[in-house]
Design an enzyme around this catalytic site. Structure first.
Site, PDB file in Angstrom:
ATOM      1  N   GLU A  85      67.746 -32.831 -66.878  1.00 18.15           N
ATOM      2  CA  GLU A  85      68.524 -32.493 -65.669  1.00 18.15           C
ATOM      3  C   GLU A  85      69.920 -33.098 -65.722  1.00 18.15           C
ATOM      4  OE1 GLU A  85      66.443 -32.960 -61.913  1.00 18.15           O
ATOM      5  OE2 GLU A  85      68.345 -33.161 -60.842  1.00 18.15           O
ATOM      6  N   LYS A 280      61.239 -37.737 -55.416  1.00 17.04           N
ATOM      7  CA  LYS A 280      61.514 -36.953 -56.635  1.00 17.04           C
ATOM      8  C   LYS A 280      62.785 -37.483 -57.300  1.00 17.04           C
ATOM      9  CE  LYS A 280      63.234 -33.389 -59.153  1.00 17.04           C
ATOM     10  NZ  LYS A 280      64.541 -33.350 -59.796  1.00 17.04           N
ATOM     11  N   ASP A 296      53.408 -42.826 -70.663  1.00 15.18           N
ATOM     12  CA  ASP A 296      52.761 -41.636 -70.119  1.00 15.18           C
ATOM     13  C   ASP A 296      53.331 -41.337 -68.724  1.00 15.18           C
ATOM     14  OD1 ASP A 296      51.013 -39.852 -68.917  1.00 15.18           O
ATOM     15  OD2 ASP A 296      49.213 -40.761 -69.755  1.00 15.18           O
ATOM     16  N   HIS A 393      76.641 -32.511 -58.677  1.00 16.19           N
ATOM     17  CA  HIS A 393      75.601 -31.757 -59.365  1.00 16.19           C
ATOM     18  C   HIS A 393      76.190 -30.554 -60.098  1.00 16.19           C
ATOM     19  CE1 HIS A 393      71.260 -31.820 -59.493  1.00 16.19           C
ATOM     20  NE2 HIS A 393      71.287 -30.502 -59.578  1.00 16.19           N
TER      21      HIS A 393
HETATM   22  C1  MEV Z   1      67.527 -33.765 -57.463  1.00 20.32           C
HETATM   23  O1  MEV Z   1      66.947 -33.745 -58.726  1.00 20.32           O
HETATM   24  C2  MEV Z   1      67.147 -35.029 -56.716  1.00 20.32           C
HETATM   25  C3  MEV Z   1      67.637 -35.129 -55.268  1.00 20.32           C
HETATM   26  O2  MEV Z   1      67.218 -33.984 -54.539  1.00 20.32           O
HETATM   27  C4  MEV Z   1      67.025 -36.378 -54.717  1.00 20.32           C
HETATM   28  C5  MEV Z   1      67.248 -36.561 -53.224  1.00 20.32           C
HETATM   29  O3  MEV Z   1      67.381 -35.580 -52.480  1.00 20.32           O
HETATM   30  O4  MEV Z   1      67.231 -37.745 -52.795  1.00 20.32           O
HETATM   31  C6  MEV Z   1      69.127 -35.159 -55.212  1.00 20.32           C
END
Ligand code: MEV
Length: 438
Positions: A85, A280, A296, A393
Site C-alpha cells: 500500500e 486497520k 505470521d 494518499h
Molecule cells: C488506510 O489504509 C488506513 C486508514 O483508513 C486508517 C484510518 O482511517 O485511521 C487511513
C-alpha cells in the site's frame, strides 16, 4: 478445456505451469513469459523459495521499504516494512521524524505468556475428572521432558496446565488449558508438539484410571492446538509531549490539534465502524514489519482483533489522554512474535531485516512492531483530523496510476511536478497524461 486435475503436486514446476496455461489462458506465451520472468536466476535461491510451500510456480513480489529514524527507548532503528500500500512507509517515516524531535517512543513488554489447549469430551462425573487431572498432571509434564529440554535451557517451557470445564457452554466439552513461555521463538511448533503429547498421555492414562467407569475411561480428544489469542503476551508503546511542543509546520495550533486528535481516538473507542478502520490503519504498520521479519501476520491479525473485542465490544487499540498540558498517545496489543525458528533463519531477506533491526530478541521485536503500529496510527489520525487522508494518499498513489499508463521517466517527472500544485484524482491524472501526450 480441463479445469480439474489429480496428481497436480507430483508434476514438475514447468508441467504445472503448462497445465495452467492450457486450462485457463489464451495468450499462453505471454503468460508463460510473465511467470518465468519472476523466477530468480540464482537456482539455489529459487529452490529455497519453491520449497517454502507446495505447488510453487513463481515468486510474488512485495516491495520491502524502510522507515528510518525511529528512536525507541533511546535506541535508533531503521524499520523494515514489506507492504504494497502506497503511503504506509512514507507515513511511518514522517511519524518517526515527528516524534524523534519530541523524545522518541517508549515501549515495554508487559507479559510473554502463550496459550495452547487440548479440547476433549468426557461423559461422566466432573469430580472424578478433577481427581484424574490432579493425578495425571505430573505425568503430562514429565512425558514432554524430551521436547521441553532445549526450551527450558533457554529459560522457557511449560508454565502451567489447568483443567477447564466448558460443559455448560457445550455438552461434555472440557479443556486442558496450558500456558507456555517460548522465549525468542514464536513457539507454534513447540506448543503444538507439547499439546499433542499431553493429549496422548491424557488419553492413555484415562484408560487406566481406576475410579473411572468404562464410559469415563473413554474420554475423547477432539483436537490439540495453540491459541492465537494471546492476551497475556502484551506490549505497550507510547509517545508523549507537552501540548505546545506538538507545534509544527502541519500543526499550527497544537491545542486544537490535540483536542481533535483525542476526539478521533474517543470516537474509535465507542464506534465499532470507526474502530475497525482505525485498527486497520494500525495493522498497516504492524503487518508490514511482521511480514518483513518473517513472522505470521495472520496469527498476529487474529490475536490483535480478538484483543480489540475482548470486553465484548470491538474498540480502538490506541488511547489518548490530555492532562495537565501533556499529550499522551499509546497502544497496548498482544503480539506473539519470534526472532528464531521459522523463516527467520532461512529467508535471506528476513535475515537481512533482522540484521537491520540489530538482531532483536522477541521482546525487542514486540516493542518495535508496537511502535510501528502506533506511528502508523498517529500518521493516519493526524492526516484525517487535519488535511484529510486523500491528499497524501493520492500523492503516493500517483505513481501507481502513472505506472498503469506506462508513463516514461520523463513523463513521470513532468507529472509529479504538475501534481505538486494540483489535486490528484484518477481522472485528473489520466487527463494530464493525455494532455502531455498530445
Ligand atoms: C488506510 O489504509 C488506513 C486508514 O483508513 C486508517 C484510518 O482511517 O485511521 C487511513
Amino acid at each position: 478445456m480441463p479445469n480439474t486435475i489429480s496428481g497436480f503436486s507430483k508434476l514438475t514446476k514447468s508441467e504445472k505451469i503448462e497445465w495452467l496455461l492450457d486450462s485457463y489462458f489464451t495468450e499462453k506465451d505471454n503468460a508463460r513469459t510473465l511467470v518465468e520472468s519472476y523466477w530468480n536466476s540464482d537456482e539455489k535461491l529459487q529452490k529455497l523459495h519453491d520449497e517454502f510451500i507446495e505447488n510453487t510456480i513463481t515468486n510474488y513480489y512485495l516491495p520491502l521499504g524502510v522507515a528510518p529514524n525511529f528512536l525507541i527507548n533511546d535506541t535508533f532503528y531503521a524499520i523494515p516494512m514489506a507492504i504494497e500500500e502506497s503511503s504506509v512507509v512514507a507515513a511511518a517515516s514522517k511519524a518517526s521524524k515527528f516524534w524523534l524531535e519530541r523524545g522518541g517512543f517508549k515501549a515495554k513488554v508487559i507479559s510473554t505468556e502463550k496459550i495452547g489447549q487440548v479440547h476433549f469430551t468426557y461423559k461422566g462425573d466432573f469430580n472424578k475428572l478433577k481427581a484424574f487431572f490432579k493425578h495425571v498432571k505430573p505425568k503430562l509434564i514429565s512425558d514432554t521432558a524430551s521436547m521441553t529440554k532445549s526450551m527450558e535451557r533457554r529459560g522457557g517451557g511449560i508454565l502451567n496446565i489447568k483443567l477447564r470445564n466448558k460443559s455448560e457452554d457445550l455438552p461434555n466439552y472440557y479443556q486442558l488449558h496450558a500456558t507456555f513461555e517460548t522465549m525468542d521463538a514464536m513457539g507454534a511448533n513447540f506448543i503444538n508438539t507439547c499439546l499433542e503429547q499431553f493429549a496422548t498421555t491424557f488419553k492413555s492414562e484415562a484408560l487406566q484410571f481406576e475410579d473411572f467407569n468404562d464410559e469415563e475411561k473413554h474420554l475423547s480428544i477432539v483436537m490439540s492446538i495453540l491459541s492465537n489469542f494471546v492476551p497475556n503476551c502484551l506490549v505497550r508503546a507510547e509517545v508523549s509531549c507537552k501540548i505546545e511542543d506538538l507545534k509544527s509546520k502541519d500543526i499550527p495550533n497544537p491545542e486544537e490539534f490535540a483536542q481533535k486528535f483525542k476526539q478521533a481516538i474517543d470516537i474509535a473507542k465507542i464506534e465499532p465502524y470507526r474502530a475497525v478502520t482505525h485498527n486497520k490503519g494500525i495493522m498497516n504498520g504492524i503487518d508490514a514489519v511482521v511480514l518483513a521479519t518473517g513472522n505470521d501476520f495472520r496469527a498476529v491479525e487474529a490475536g490483535v482483533h480478538a484483543y480489540a473485542a475482548k470486553d465484548g465490544k470491538y474498540t480502538s487499540l490506541t488511547h489518548c489522554s490530555i492532562e495537565n498540558g501533556n499529550f499522551k498517545f499509546w497502544i497496548e496489543i498482544p503480539l506473539a512474535l519470534g526472532t528464531v525458528g521459522g523463516l527467520t533463519s532461512i529467508h535471506p531477506l528476513v535475515k537481512f531485516a533482522l540484521q537491520m533491526l540489530q538482531k532483536p530478541t522477541a521482546k525487542d521485536l514486540m516493542k518495535i512492531v508496537a511502535v510501528a503500529g502506533l506511528a502508523q496510527n498517529f500518521g493516519a489520525v493526524k492526516s484525517l483530523t487535519t488535511t484529510g487522508i486523500q491528499e497524501g494518499h493520492m500523492k503516493m498513489h500517483l505513481m501507481n496510476i502513472l505506472n498503469q499508463f506506462e508513463a516514461t521517466d520523463i513523463e513521470k517527472s513532468e507529472l509529479i511536478k504538475h501534481f505538486k500544485t494540483n489535486v490528484v484524482s484518477h481522472s485528473s491524472v489520466v487527463d494530464a497524461i493525455e494532455n502531455l501526450r498530445k
